[in-house]
Design a protein around this motif. Sequence first.
Motif, PDB file in Angstrom:
ATOM      1  N   VAL A  85       0.800  -1.230   0.000  1.00  0.00           N
ATOM      2  CA  VAL A  85       0.000   0.000   0.000  1.00  0.00           C
ATOM      3  C   VAL A  85       0.830   1.276   0.000  1.00  0.00           C
ATOM      4  O   VAL A  85       0.376   2.316  -0.479  1.00  0.00           O
ATOM      5  N   LEU A 141      -4.999   4.255   2.413  1.00  0.00           N
ATOM      6  CA  LEU A 141      -4.598   3.971   1.031  1.00  0.00           C
ATOM      7  C   LEU A 141      -5.078   2.596   0.577  1.00  0.00           C
ATOM      8  O   LEU A 141      -5.352   2.391  -0.606  1.00  0.00           O
ATOM      9  N   TYR A 142      -5.197   1.664   1.493  1.00  0.00           N
ATOM     10  CA  TYR A 142      -5.735   0.348   1.161  1.00  0.00           C
ATOM     11  C   TYR A 142      -7.204   0.469   0.750  1.00  0.00           C
ATOM     12  O   TYR A 142      -7.630  -0.121  -0.238  1.00  0.00           O
ATOM     13  N   PRO A 145      -7.511   4.009  -2.509  1.00  0.00           N
ATOM     14  CA  PRO A 145      -6.281   4.271  -3.273  1.00  0.00           C
ATOM     15  C   PRO A 145      -6.401   5.455  -4.240  1.00  0.00           C
ATOM     16  O   PRO A 145      -5.403   6.096  -4.552  1.00  0.00           O
ATOM     17  N   GLU A 148      -5.040   8.987  -2.929  1.00  0.00           N
ATOM     18  CA  GLU A 148      -3.669   9.032  -2.430  1.00  0.00           C
ATOM     19  C   GLU A 148      -3.130  10.456  -2.363  1.00  0.00           C
ATOM     20  O   GLU A 148      -2.547  10.869  -1.356  1.00  0.00           O
TER      21      GLU A 148
END
Length: 185
Positions: A85, A141-142, A145, A148
């Motif tokens: 990640v 972020l997992y 995404p 970001e």
Amino acid sequence: MKNLLLQYKPFLLFLGKFLLTYLLLTILYQSYLNRFDASKSEVDSFTQMVAQQTGTVLSWIDSQSYTMPHLKEPSIKIFYHHKYVSRIIEGCNALSVIILFVAFIIAFTGKFKPTVLFILSGSVLIHVLNVGRIVLLSIALYHFPLYEQLLHGVIFPLVIYGIVFLLWVIWVNKFSLHATVTTKK
């Protein structure tokens, strides 16, 4: 000219102490970093420690989380739910933020013991919050995404710099010599 120097003496002293402290700590930090060879993907010890602590905290949340060295660049990969990640590079270790924090505290002089204690406790707080920031960023972020840039570039830097700003405000208003002078009036 002499009147101007006298008039702005407190500001000039602050600025001089800040710049001197900042430059000295930055030079020391840079000499520390120069001991590691980025061309061989070597990561400095402090960044490795931050990555290890981040991996430990992430593993408390999800047992499938871990970190591992990046083989092609000086960074540590972070995996969450077995998915890569993010990565931790030297700039993620918050030492440059701590240097900025320390330079301000020293520039806004206080008594020796409170200054040292505030620098130590503030630095530890910034470090702990930084590890928490990386943990939360990795989880975010997992799950998100596509965000970001917003998460890494705006929200999480705001958090860490916001905390540093609050620490500065507390220092100036409660512990610096300026606070002592204004409270006595």
